[in-house]
Design an enzyme around this catalytic site. Structure first.
Site, PDB file in Angstrom:
ATOM      1  CB  SER A 159      -8.106   3.451   2.702  1.00 47.78           C
ATOM      2  OG  SER A 159      -7.288   2.878   3.696  1.00 47.78           O
ATOM      3  CB  SER A 162      -8.359   0.566   5.558  1.00 46.88           C
ATOM      4  OG  SER A 162      -9.121   1.720   5.344  1.00 46.88           O
ATOM      5  CE  LYS A 209      -3.968   1.885   2.618  1.00 52.12           C
ATOM      6  NZ  LYS A 209      -4.862   1.638   3.778  1.00 52.12           N
TER       7      LYS A 209
HETATM    8  N1  GLN Z   1     -13.285   3.992   6.124  1.00 49.50           N
HETATM    9  C1  GLN Z   1     -12.656   4.435   7.323  1.00 49.50           C
HETATM   10  C2  GLN Z   1     -12.271   5.883   7.194  1.00 49.50           C
HETATM   11  O1  GLN Z   1     -12.563   6.451   6.212  1.00 49.50           O
HETATM   12  C3  GLN Z   1     -11.470   3.571   7.659  1.00 49.50           C
HETATM   13  C4  GLN Z   1     -10.254   3.877   6.894  1.00 49.50           C
HETATM   14  C5  GLN Z   1      -9.072   3.049   7.310  1.00 49.50           C
HETATM   15  O2  GLN Z   1      -9.201   2.020   7.978  1.00 49.50           O
HETATM   16  N2  GLN Z   1      -7.908   3.548   6.968  1.00 49.50           N
HETATM   17  O3  GLN Z   1     -11.710   6.454   8.057  1.00 49.50           O
END
Ligand code: GLN
Length: 486
Positions: A153, A177, A78
């Site tokens: 994400s 994410s 990532k």
């Molecule tokens: N969808 C969540 C957010 O927007 C989690 C994102 C993540 O785990 N990085 O914060």
């Protein structure tokens, strides 16, 4: 079967027997990337030359009898984990040309064990989002259905693994994410216990919630990656001095004596009936494999979204202060004064979602509002943790959906951030409590979209999750299914 279709475990066995080389495997992945990447859009940076060089080196190490645990296995990373000499954008324009001078601890560990880094994959900007649509450099697609999101994400991680462009990927999970894109893309994703895996070199979003973890096509592969990335790191003060077990040895058949809790509050309104049916079926599979299924309650679940969306933005607003046009990346060159330079750099460098989070976080932390928002959220966070502690008195792990629905169409919720926030309701509590959580494929909807099942355990109980996940995978025997590519 082409080399890219193998699992990590299978590829290692074949390389050990001398039936396949890392160069062959890596070339096979690169050909697959050539073939499908135009549709998958998982990568921000493909390091073809570097990958072939590393593969060659891995083959040499193996011949010399010095093969590491992931020797010769092509992986993606990532784009928020520092990779020395390889661009690390965090999906943001503000870091468009940033090349880190050092490797994240997890990347260093992968390299030490001989893994081949194919490239860096797309993500929501600074990991803020659930669809990867806030990425400044292209949006990854769901390989199972054209026009659908891969989740986020870590959407690029999940898409690259699901599309067989690589064997596994490292993602990060602050509120779901890793688990959510794994679920939406039909693969396995594990968020370890907070402190299990070093965060050194992971770009901070919300430091008290962030964890690095693997996304793979099988539970066994996840265990293999966990064996490499776990462990105490002097450079991360929140990493925990705790023995790292051999995670692979937890993959045994049978769940006799295991108590599986079904949290009542995770099966309420808004849960898609198809998703519910898949999870209920998975519960049955665990029961057939010897587990005892019990009903449990996590009464503060309804506050999770509100608590998370105060704590995460608060921490983000502070963490992202470092992107000021001076230290890293993009700088506005037209500004006349220092303050003007800060303003213009941040206005142009950050996307809308990141700005929204910085504004919410700054507000929640400002004097006069701190007690009402940040402090209150922190207090409720403790109640959420207590819910889990109580639940784990009566059960060894929890089973639930990962998300209320399967993947949705790209662009569907982009105008409604609250709707997207709400879809995180089932994953963010694990981060607030610091416990491990895993998504394992549970089945497919009528329309052919994959649906994951979430397993959560007590602190440092990853072995229990892997064992249950392995049994679920073996019991379901879902097979490979058919991707919507080409
Ligand atoms: N969808 C969540 C957010 O927007 C989690 C994102 C993540 O785990 N990085 O914060």
């Amino acid at each position: 079967m082409k080399p890219f279709e193998l699992s990590i475990a299978q590829a290692i066995t074949m390389m050990e027997k001398g039936e396949l080389s890392s160069l062959e495997i890596t070339r096979s992945c690169l050909e697959r990337i050539d073939e499908v990447e135009q549709e998958v859009c998982a990568f921000i940076t493909i390091d073809k030359e570097g990958a072939l060089r590393q593969a060659d080196e891995a083959d040499r190490r193996r011949k010399a009898g010095a093969a590491g645990k992931l020797c010769g296995i092509p992986l993606t990373i990532k784009d928020l984990l520092s990779t020395k000499g390889l661009k690390t954008t965090c999906g943001s324009k503000i870091l468009e040309n940033y090349i880190p001078p050092y490797d994240a601890t997890v990347v260093e560990k992968l390299k030490d064990e001989g893994a081949v880094i194919l490239g860096k994959v797309a993500m929501d900007e600074f990991a803020m989002g659930s669809t990867s649509e806030t990425c400044a450099f292209g949006v990854p697609r769901n390989p199972w259905k054209k026009g659908y999101v891969a989740g986020g994400s870590s959407g690029g991680s999940a898409a690259s693994v699901a599309a067989y462009e690589c064997f596994g990927s490292l993602g990060s999970d602050t509120g779901g994410s890793i688990r959510q894109p794994a679920s939406l893309c039909g693969i396995v994703g594990l968020k370890p216990t907070y402190g299990r895996v070093s965060r050194f070199g992971l770009t901070a979003f919300a430091s008290s919630l962030d964890q690095v973890g693997p996304l793979c096509r099988t539970v066994e592969d996840c265990a293999l990656m966990m064996n490499v990335i776990s462990g105490y790191d002097q450079r991360d003060s929140t990493s925990v001095q705790q023995n790292v077990p051999d995670f692979s040895s937890s993959l045994v058949h049978g769940l006799e004596g295991v108590r599986v809790g079904v949290p009542r509050e995770y099966f309420t309104e808004g849960l898609d009936p198809e998703v519910e049916a898949i999870v209920r079926n998975s519960i049955e599979v665990l029961r057939q494999r010897g587990a005892k299924v019990i009903d449990v309650s996590l009464p503060h679940t309804e506050y999770c979204v509100a608590v998370y969306y105060l704590i995460a933005p608060s921490e983000a607003s502070s963490n992202l202060a470092r992107y000021d046009g001076v230290h890293y990346g993009y700088r506005d060159m037209e500004a006349d004064t220092l303050l003007d330079m800060y303003k213009k750099t941040r206005s142009a460098g950050f996307g809308a979602e990141v700005k929204r989070r910085i504004l919410i976080g700054t507000y929640a932390l400002s004097s006069g509002y701190y007690d009402a928002y940040y402090k209150k959220a922190s207090q409720v966070r403790t109640l959420i943790l207590d819910d889990f502690k109580k639940a784990f008195h009566s059960c060894d792990l929890l089973i639930s959906p990962v998300t209320p629905t399967a993947a949705w169409r790209m662009g569907e919720n982009t105008e409604d951030p609250l709707a997207v926030y709400m879809s995180d309701i089932l994953t963010i509590s694990a981060n607030l409590a610091g416990i491990p959580g895993m998504s394992v494929p549970g089945g497919f909807t009528e329309s052919g979209l994959p649906v994951g099942v979430q397993l959560q355990g007590g602190h440092f109980q990853e072995e229990m999750l892997l064992k249950a996940g392995f049994n679920l995978e073996q019991g379901l025997q879902l097979g490979r299914g058919k991707l919507d590519l080409g």
